[in-house]
Design an enzyme around this catalytic site. Sequence first.
Site, PDB file in Angstrom:
ATOM      1  N   SER A 142       0.877  -1.182   0.000  1.00  0.00           N
ATOM      2  CA  SER A 142       0.000   0.000   0.000  1.00  0.00           C
ATOM      3  C   SER A 142       0.909   1.224   0.000  1.00  0.00           C
ATOM      4  O   SER A 142       2.100   1.113   0.338  1.00  0.00           O
ATOM      5  CB  SER A 142      -0.846  -0.020   1.274  1.00  0.00           C
ATOM      6  OG  SER A 142      -1.444   1.238   1.525  1.00  0.00           O
ATOM      7  N   TYR A 155      -1.926  -1.086  10.446  1.00  0.00           N
ATOM      8  CA  TYR A 155      -1.899  -1.228   8.984  1.00  0.00           C
ATOM      9  C   TYR A 155      -0.582  -0.675   8.424  1.00  0.00           C
ATOM     10  O   TYR A 155       0.080  -1.311   7.594  1.00  0.00           O
ATOM     11  CB  TYR A 155      -3.102  -0.484   8.401  1.00  0.00           C
ATOM     12  CG  TYR A 155      -3.369  -0.725   6.937  1.00  0.00           C
ATOM     13  CD1 TYR A 155      -4.091  -1.833   6.503  1.00  0.00           C
ATOM     14  CD2 TYR A 155      -2.925   0.178   5.967  1.00  0.00           C
ATOM     15  CE1 TYR A 155      -4.353  -2.053   5.157  1.00  0.00           C
ATOM     16  CE2 TYR A 155      -3.173  -0.024   4.619  1.00  0.00           C
ATOM     17  CZ  TYR A 155      -3.900  -1.144   4.217  1.00  0.00           C
ATOM     18  OH  TYR A 155      -4.152  -1.343   2.875  1.00  0.00           O
TER      19      TYR A 155
HETATM   20  P1  NAD Z   1     -11.412  -6.454   0.290  1.00  0.00           P
HETATM   21  O1  NAD Z   1     -11.973  -6.327   1.667  1.00  0.00           O
HETATM   22  O2  NAD Z   1     -12.280  -6.181  -0.893  1.00  0.00           O
HETATM   23  O3  NAD Z   1     -10.774  -7.907   0.076  1.00  0.00           O
HETATM   24  C1  NAD Z   1     -10.013  -8.529   1.076  1.00  0.00           C
HETATM   25  C2  NAD Z   1      -9.898 -10.005   0.750  1.00  0.00           C
HETATM   26  O4  NAD Z   1      -9.128 -10.626   1.781  1.00  0.00           O
HETATM   27  C3  NAD Z   1     -11.250 -10.728   0.709  1.00  0.00           C
HETATM   28  O5  NAD Z   1     -11.245 -11.732  -0.281  1.00  0.00           O
HETATM   29  C4  NAD Z   1     -11.327 -11.373   2.103  1.00  0.00           C
HETATM   30  O6  NAD Z   1     -12.165 -12.527   2.149  1.00  0.00           O
HETATM   31  C5  NAD Z   1      -9.863 -11.742   2.283  1.00  0.00           C
HETATM   32  N1  NAD Z   1      -9.498 -11.991   3.673  1.00  0.00           N
HETATM   33  C6  NAD Z   1      -9.650 -11.185   4.756  1.00  0.00           C
HETATM   34  N2  NAD Z   1      -9.230 -11.814   5.859  1.00  0.00           N
HETATM   35  C7  NAD Z   1      -8.792 -13.038   5.469  1.00  0.00           C
HETATM   36  C8  NAD Z   1      -8.246 -14.152   6.148  1.00  0.00           C
HETATM   37  N3  NAD Z   1      -8.063 -14.149   7.484  1.00  0.00           N
HETATM   38  N4  NAD Z   1      -7.926 -15.248   5.431  1.00  0.00           N
HETATM   39  C9  NAD Z   1      -8.129 -15.290   4.080  1.00  0.00           C
HETATM   40  N5  NAD Z   1      -8.647 -14.261   3.387  1.00  0.00           N
HETATM   41  C10 NAD Z   1      -8.971 -13.152   4.090  1.00  0.00           C
HETATM   42  O7  NAD Z   1     -10.126  -5.494   0.311  1.00  0.00           O
HETATM   43  P2  NAD Z   1      -9.204  -4.895  -0.875  1.00  0.00           P
HETATM   44  O8  NAD Z   1      -9.352  -3.423  -0.815  1.00  0.00           O
HETATM   45  O9  NAD Z   1      -9.432  -5.616  -2.144  1.00  0.00           O
HETATM   46  O10 NAD Z   1      -7.769  -5.225  -0.265  1.00  0.00           O
HETATM   47  C11 NAD Z   1      -6.902  -6.198  -0.818  1.00  0.00           C
HETATM   48  C12 NAD Z   1      -5.468  -5.847  -0.423  1.00  0.00           C
HETATM   49  O11 NAD Z   1      -5.111  -4.594  -1.015  1.00  0.00           O
HETATM   50  C13 NAD Z   1      -5.243  -5.679   1.080  1.00  0.00           C
HETATM   51  O12 NAD Z   1      -4.012  -6.231   1.448  1.00  0.00           O
HETATM   52  C14 NAD Z   1      -5.225  -4.171   1.262  1.00  0.00           C
HETATM   53  O13 NAD Z   1      -4.496  -3.779   2.376  1.00  0.00           O
HETATM   54  C15 NAD Z   1      -4.568  -3.749  -0.032  1.00  0.00           C
HETATM   55  N6  NAD Z   1      -4.785  -2.353  -0.397  1.00  0.00           N
HETATM   56  C16 NAD Z   1      -6.039  -1.883  -0.611  1.00  0.00           C
HETATM   57  C17 NAD Z   1      -6.218  -0.546  -0.954  1.00  0.00           C
HETATM   58  C18 NAD Z   1      -7.565   0.041  -1.210  1.00  0.00           C
HETATM   59  O14 NAD Z   1      -7.667   1.277  -1.323  1.00  0.00           O
HETATM   60  N7  NAD Z   1      -8.628  -0.752  -1.320  1.00  0.00           N
HETATM   61  C19 NAD Z   1      -5.102   0.288  -1.079  1.00  0.00           C
HETATM   62  C20 NAD Z   1      -3.843  -0.226  -0.855  1.00  0.00           C
HETATM   63  C21 NAD Z   1      -3.691  -1.552  -0.522  1.00  0.00           C
END
Ligand code: NAD
Length: 259
Positions: A142, A155
């Site tokens: 991130s 985080y």
């Molecule tokens: P999201 O909530 O849409 O998806 C998260 C996924 O992780 C889901 O499939 C969920 O079931 C899974 N998950 C959560 N806990 C789990 C566990 N204990 N075991 C197995 N699976 C688990 O979130 P997202 O925004 O798609 O985030 C995905 C990644 O991208 C994360 O690591 C997040 O930190 C990173 N990220 C997101 C953003 C953003 O703005 N959305 C920005 C930077 C980084």
Amino acid sequence: MIKGKNAIVTGSTSGIGLAIAHSLAAEGCNILLNGFADKAAITALVAELTKTYNVRVDYSPADMSKPADIADMIAMCDRMFGSTDILVNNAGIQFTAPVDQFPTDKWDAIIAINLSAAFHAIKAALPGMQKRKYGRIVNIASVHGLVASVNKAAYVAAKHGLVGLTKVVAIENGENNITCNAICPGWVHTPLVQKQIDDNAKAQGVSPEDATRKMLDKQAIKQFNKPEQIGGVVVFLCSDTAATMTGTPVIIDGGWTAE
Ligand code: NAD
């Protein structure tokens, strides 16, 4: 270039992980999905990806907070598909609060899922990759792996740790045709961010649209980065073009960290 490779994408039932699974499947990779969702949704997802891209797709229910589950997930991919060639550590959760009020169980969960899970998965996948002299590891970090924001102690700590882990894995495996890179996205509109929009709107007493505008103020380009753009960067990092790119945090943040 990566047609026929076998890929695991953790947390791929939603958001960015799901888009990455689509992008890799579109290139002809077999996909082991992972993440939480109800049984019918998972069955539908497996069927959709299989039919759309004509690749093999399976699902691991591994809980990324449990090291034994993570080892089982890698073993499952090796057993089902014959190898784990591409590992995308994407599963992640969020919780916001000032440090002095941060619940200890939330800290532990974020460190476990957003950081330690990647360590356990990489540790389990590396021996096979080293033996076959091929591996592409992509850690979804991130902008918070590079800079901080208030109320995100766990985080930010986890994502900074993930960028550090990425560099160590890269330099330890440079001679094995194994690359390890991180992607550092700014805001991507997913369920994880929708919750922050709703929480901010409530806390600030403003509409979700106004809360969104305030959040996007961090970026020079005031629009969300798209999940499929992150998927495209993963495909690039697995391609021959990026074969000597390793240990790199790839930033896709609308200019957030340029300032
Ligand atoms: P999201 O909530 O849409 O998806 C998260 C996924 O992780 C889901 O499939 C969920 O079931 C899974 N998950 C959560 N806990 C789990 C566990 N204990 N075991 C197995 N699976 C688990 O979130 P997202 O925004 O798609 O985030 C995905 C990644 O991208 C994360 O690591 C997040 O930190 C990173 N990220 C997101 C953003 C953003 O703005 N959305 C920005 C930077 C980084």
